[in-house]
Design an enzyme around this catalytic site. Structure first.
Site, PDB file in Angstrom:
ATOM      1  N   GLU A  66      24.638  32.699 -26.944  1.00  0.00           N
ATOM      2  CA  GLU A  66      24.765  32.661 -26.165  1.00  0.00           C
ATOM      3  C   GLU A  66      24.642  32.897 -24.089  1.00  0.00           C
ATOM      4  O   GLU A  66      24.867  33.233 -23.784  1.00  0.00           O
ATOM      5  CB  GLU A  66      26.613  32.699 -25.996  1.00  0.00           C
ATOM      6  N   LYS A  69      37.390  31.208 -23.810  1.00  0.00           N
ATOM      7  CA  LYS A  69      38.117  31.927 -24.006  1.00  0.00           C
ATOM      8  C   LYS A  69      39.509  32.343 -23.601  1.00  0.00           C
ATOM      9  O   LYS A  69      39.804  30.747 -22.703  1.00  0.00           O
ATOM     10  CB  LYS A  69      36.882  32.796 -22.539  1.00  0.00           C
ATOM     11  N   LYS A 102      25.368  42.445 -28.901  1.00  0.00           N
ATOM     12  CA  LYS A 102      24.721  42.271 -27.532  1.00  0.00           C
ATOM     13  C   LYS A 102      24.259  43.982 -27.388  1.00  0.00           C
ATOM     14  O   LYS A 102      24.768  44.996 -28.191  1.00  0.00           O
ATOM     15  CB  LYS A 102      26.116  42.981 -26.932  1.00  0.00           C
ATOM     16  N   GLU A 128      36.382  35.098 -32.142  1.00  0.00           N
ATOM     17  CA  GLU A 128      35.584  36.192 -31.976  1.00  0.00           C
ATOM     18  C   GLU A 128      36.614  37.361 -31.762  1.00  0.00           C
ATOM     19  O   GLU A 128      37.784  37.003 -30.723  1.00  0.00           O
ATOM     20  CB  GLU A 128      34.428  36.036 -30.336  1.00  0.00           C
ATOM     21  N   ASP A 139      33.383  41.389 -32.316  1.00  0.00           N
ATOM     22  CA  ASP A 139      32.538  42.208 -30.975  1.00  0.00           C
ATOM     23  C   ASP A 139      32.778  43.184 -30.664  1.00  0.00           C
ATOM     24  O   ASP A 139      32.157  43.910 -30.577  1.00  0.00           O
ATOM     25  CB  ASP A 139      32.243  41.133 -29.429  1.00  0.00           C
ATOM     26  N   ASP A 150      36.617  32.688 -28.131  1.00  0.00           N
ATOM     27  CA  ASP A 150      37.019  34.670 -28.208  1.00  0.00           C
ATOM     28  C   ASP A 150      38.266  35.032 -27.478  1.00  0.00           C
ATOM     29  O   ASP A 150      38.739  34.310 -26.379  1.00  0.00           O
ATOM     30  CB  ASP A 150      35.350  35.080 -26.769  1.00  0.00           C
ATOM     31  N   HIS A 198      35.957  32.531 -13.843  1.00  0.00           N
ATOM     32  CA  HIS A 198      35.292  33.045 -15.194  1.00  0.00           C
ATOM     33  C   HIS A 198      36.624  33.318 -15.750  1.00  0.00           C
ATOM     34  O   HIS A 198      36.694  34.458 -15.462  1.00  0.00           O
ATOM     35  CB  HIS A 198      33.413  33.222 -15.597  1.00  0.00           C
ATOM     36  N   LYS A 210      32.346  27.232 -26.634  1.00  0.00           N
ATOM     37  CA  LYS A 210      33.156  28.701 -26.855  1.00  0.00           C
ATOM     38  C   LYS A 210      34.631  28.868 -26.212  1.00  0.00           C
ATOM     39  O   LYS A 210      34.059  28.555 -24.637  1.00  0.00           O
ATOM     40  CB  LYS A 210      32.264  30.169 -26.871  1.00  0.00           C
TER      41      LYS A 210
END
Ligand code: MUC
Ligand code: MG
Length: 398
Positions: A331, A172, A277, A227, A253, A201, A25, A170
């Site tokens: 998410e 990254k 979060k 984001e 964020d 993001d 990831h 989304k």
């Protein structure tokens, strides 16, 4: 034993798990191939046991806390502050933890989560009942495309569309040169045109000038929500982008952790949306406080993740289910990114939305066998596990 005695905190244990991800990831600051959530188990005198979780991404790469620091804070400062105390007073428990330990929001969130789970189970109630009551039964669920490869990203998205699991994707970005990131996003946007919503993001990777230059190109490609494009301290750049970037919403964020951060962003009109979060806000109650500032300031909210297992994701789902105001879905896909989970059964996903759980506590049954299976103490894994990769260095000119 009277009713309140049953809420006395009797014992607390914490352990670090190591769970591999189904694929690497890739984020702006590195690539992860395992998650290391800290799991808290808390017993009340009345017999109920609650579970809490705090997960970081890439050790201390996302912010200051790491699985090891979380475990240390819990074992040495936070657990001693709560054992023997009334567990039913959540605010008082937070105050005691604040007195014992400054900051350490992630560690406190895992503790508060376990407390709320244990008390809710004692009362036979879902946690959302104790948090103000449920106003959402499901939330649209985003998936993050972060393999770093266009073909693989498109295949992932296509499969998830067919399965009716996700239609918000989304991406990254921020690990590569900005122009390469824009080209990658543009290819994905073309492939998904008319079928899905695309967000990005940047995880703080760009300076203000780079963001001002490249974000319009992302909007042109079809990105609708952006984001944390700049460093968490860069409220001025967020403010400028929020005021001037047409066609997309700016979401904070890393910049929005405490209610005071939320107040600053609200006063400065420096975001259209807050990513909420539970870990970074320091628990479920404090998530509600940040959400209250958002609602009062006409700022939307998004149910963010730190890639928790189904335990932390269910706890987050409980508090998100209680929030009013404008929302942009959630998410909570962490469980799907991990090779295996620590609960008996996961929250269902239907019609592109996460079905928010019921049942006592957080409504999920933690498997002790799975905790043992992934326990770092048993596996003997090393703590650091992130590939920092190559970093984009060229600043933009306008
Ligand atoms: C973040 O910054 O939002 C959430 C999803 C994901 O892929 O990374 C996280 C962290
Ligand atoms: Mg983010």
């Amino acid at each position: 034993m009277n009713h309140r005695d049953g809420f006395t905190v009797e014992r607390i244990e914490a352990r670090i798990l190591d769970i591999p991800t189904i694929r690497p990831h890739k984020l702006s600051f590195g690539s992860i191939s395992r998650q290391s959530p800290v799991i808290v188990q808390l017993w009340l005198k009345g017999g109920a046991c609650g579970f809490g979780e705090a997960a970081t991404i890439g050790g201390p790469s996302w912010n200051e806390e790491s699985p090891e620091s979380i475990h240390h804070a819990i074992a040495n400062y936070l657990a001693p502050a709560l054992v023997g105390q009334d567990g039913g007073g959540f605010e008082a428990a937070l105050t005691r933890m604040d007195k014992a330990c400054k900051g350490n929001a992630f560690a406190k969130s895992a503790m508060e989560m376990a407390l709320i789970d244990a008390v809710a189970r004692t009362l036979g109630q879902p946690a959302w009942q104790l948090l103000g009551g449920k106003v959402h039964h499901s939330l649209p669920l985003a998936w993050t495309l972060a393999s770093g490869d266009v073909e693989r990203d498109l295949q992932e998205a296509q499969l998830r569309l067919e399965q009716k699991r996700h239609r918000i994707f989304k991406m990254k970005i921020g690990a590569n040169a900005p122009a390469d990131d824009v080209a990658h996003v543009t290819q994905i946007a073309r492939g998904l045109q008319g079928k899905a919503t695309l967000t990005v993001d940047v995880n703080q990777a760009w300076d203000g000038n780079t963001a001002r230059r490249y974000l319009p190109q992302l909007v042109e490609a079809g990105v609708s929500l952006i984001e944390q494009p700049v460093a968490r301290w860069n409220v001025e750049a967020l403010k400028g982008l929020t005021a001037t970037l047409p066609g997309a919403l700016i979401m904070a964020d890393e910049t929005v952790c405490t209610p005071q951060d939320a107040m600053l962003l609200a006063r400065e009109q420096a975001a259209h949306v807050f990513s909420l979060k539970v870990a970074k806000h320091g628990g479920l109650l404090r998530t509600r406080k940040v959400a209250a500032v958002a609602e009062a300031a006409d700022i939307g909210w998004y149910g963010g993740t730190m890639l928790e297992t189904s335990l932390g994701s269910a706890a987050s789902a409980h508090v998100f289910s209680t929030l009013g105001g404008q929302h942009h879905g959630c998410e909570l896909f962490g469980p799907q990114l991990l090779v295996d989970d620590i609960v008996e059964s996961q929250m269902p996903i239907a019609e592109f939305a996460l079905q928010l759980p019921d049942g006592p506590g957080f409504g999920v049954q933690v498997s002790l066998a799975q905790l043992d299976r992934f326990d770092r103490a048993r596996e003997g894994q090393s703590p650091v596990h992130i590939d920092m990769g190559r970093k984009a260095t060229t600043p933009a000119t306008v």
